[in-house]
Design a protein around this motif. Structure first.
Motif, PDB file in Angstrom:
ATOM      1  N   UNK A 136      28.772  58.775 -18.969  1.00 51.92           N
ATOM      2  CA  UNK A 136      30.236  58.565 -20.120  1.00 51.92           C
ATOM      3  C   UNK A 136      31.074  58.414 -19.738  1.00 51.92           C
ATOM      4  N   UNK A 137      31.338  59.851 -19.642  1.00 53.34           N
ATOM      5  CA  UNK A 137      33.033  60.353 -19.673  1.00 53.34           C
ATOM      6  C   UNK A 137      33.504  60.125 -18.572  1.00 53.34           C
ATOM      7  N   UNK A 138      32.772  59.990 -17.041  1.00 54.17           N
ATOM      8  CA  UNK A 138      33.313  59.289 -15.950  1.00 54.17           C
ATOM      9  C   UNK A 138      33.713  57.424 -15.986  1.00 54.17           C
ATOM     10  N   UNK A 140      34.251  56.106 -18.622  1.00 55.68           N
ATOM     11  CA  UNK A 140      35.491  56.002 -20.258  1.00 55.68           C
ATOM     12  C   UNK A 140      36.782  54.636 -20.073  1.00 55.68           C
ATOM     13  N   UNK A 141      37.452  53.608 -19.802  1.00 52.96           N
ATOM     14  CA  UNK A 141      38.613  53.222 -19.332  1.00 52.96           C
ATOM     15  C   UNK A 141      38.132  52.998 -18.168  1.00 52.96           C
ATOM     16  N   UNK A 142      37.172  52.850 -17.537  1.00 56.93           N
ATOM     17  CA  UNK A 142      36.681  52.098 -15.231  1.00 56.93           C
ATOM     18  C   UNK A 142      36.342  50.881 -15.683  1.00 56.93           C
ATOM     19  N   UNK A 143      36.634  50.375 -14.613  1.00 53.98           N
ATOM     20  CA  UNK A 143      35.001  49.295 -14.522  1.00 53.98           C
ATOM     21  C   UNK A 143      34.081  49.928 -13.959  1.00 53.98           C
ATOM     22  N   UNK A 144      34.481  50.826 -12.710  1.00 58.24           N
ATOM     23  CA  UNK A 144      33.861  50.820 -11.247  1.00 58.24           C
ATOM     24  C   UNK A 144      33.629  52.344 -11.162  1.00 58.24           C
ATOM     25  N   UNK A 145      31.878  53.509 -10.880  1.00 56.03           N
ATOM     26  CA  UNK A 145      32.047  54.254 -10.125  1.00 56.03           C
ATOM     27  C   UNK A 145      33.022  54.797  -9.487  1.00 56.03           C
ATOM     28  N   UNK A 146      33.836  54.194  -8.505  1.00 61.69           N
ATOM     29  CA  UNK A 146      34.705  53.895  -7.556  1.00 61.69           C
ATOM     30  C   UNK A 146      35.934  53.139  -8.120  1.00 61.69           C
ATOM     31  N   UNK A 147      37.402  53.127  -6.962  1.00 63.19           N
ATOM     32  CA  UNK A 147      38.210  52.645  -7.658  1.00 63.19           C
ATOM     33  C   UNK A 147      38.211  51.464  -7.395  1.00 63.19           C
ATOM     34  N   UNK A 148      36.881  50.549  -7.186  1.00 62.26           N
ATOM     35  CA  UNK A 148      36.699  49.341  -7.076  1.00 62.26           C
ATOM     36  C   UNK A 148      34.450  49.265  -7.123  1.00 62.26           C
ATOM     37  N   UNK A 149      34.448  47.877  -6.885  1.00 61.64           N
ATOM     38  CA  UNK A 149      32.606  47.844  -6.950  1.00 61.64           C
ATOM     39  C   UNK A 149      31.830  47.826  -6.001  1.00 61.64           C
TER      40      UNK A 149
END
Length: 203
Positions: A136-138, A140-149
């Motif tokens: 959840x912390x990671x 928050x405010x992000x679409x994906x775990x990395x910068x893209x799917x």
């Protein structure tokens, strides 16, 4: 390439990846305790009996992160994974391993089997607190775990789907609840889930 799957198991992530990358694969459904359509025992491919498993020419792979990495490397660069030997690629490996060990095996394995004791299930729910908190912390405010799917998102989606079968709610982790809802609308994810849901219902 042959990909062995059980509907809505973690192998769902491999179907999502194949659809996302527009690759070709033959998906072969595994029914635990029964022979494969070609008559072989699935244990000859996957000794633990786990999906996903993959056969591609002389290459046979088991273990979800390995199969997903192989698929990512077949896809066009950047579609499912960052380029090799970059910091971002190692970040992908980190998340694949986190999902595999801390979420898939640590939390859901005890919750998704009738062989667990209530004590084991309670411990798994306790483990979920910190692990879901990290996610959840990671996210928050992000679409994906990395910068893209990436294949890590496909894997995380596959295992977070299990809360609905394990008697867990994501309401205590609204970031994860909303992230899952958003990822489910991605065309590759929606297509993969639509393919496998009737198979699960018929199993």
């Amino acid at each position: 390439m042959k990909l062995y799957f059980i509907p809505f198991a973690c192998s769902l992530a491999t179907r999502i990846a194949i659809v996302e990358a527009e690759l070709d694969a033959d998906f072969i459904q595994v029914t635990p305790g029964k022979a494969l359509p070609d008559g072989r025992d699935f244990a000859t491919i996957s000794p633990m009996g786990y999906v996903p498993a993959m056969e591609a020419g002389a290459v046979t792979l088991t273990e979800g992160p390995a199969v997903l990495t192989y698929i990512a490397d077949l896809a066009a660069e950047g579609v499912l994974a960052p380029a090799p030997y970059t910091a971002e690629r190692y970040e992908l490996t980190k998340w694949l391993n986190f999902i595999s060990t801390e979420i898939h095996k640590g939390v859901f394995a005890p919750l998704m089997t009738t062989k667990s004791t209530e004590g084991a299930r309670e411990w798994a729910r306790h483990l979920a607190e910190k692990r879901f908190g990290v996610l959840s912390t990671h996210l928050a405010g992000r679409q994906f775990l990395l910068d893209h799917f990436s294949v890590a998102d496909a894997y995380l989606l596959a295992v977070l789907n299990w809360t609905e079968f394990a008697g867990m709610s994501l309401d205590g982790w609204p970031v994860l609840r909303d992230w899952r809802a958003a990822i489910r609308t991605r065309p590759s994810v929606a297509a993969a889930m639509a393919t496998e849901m009737p198979l699960r219902q018929a199993a």
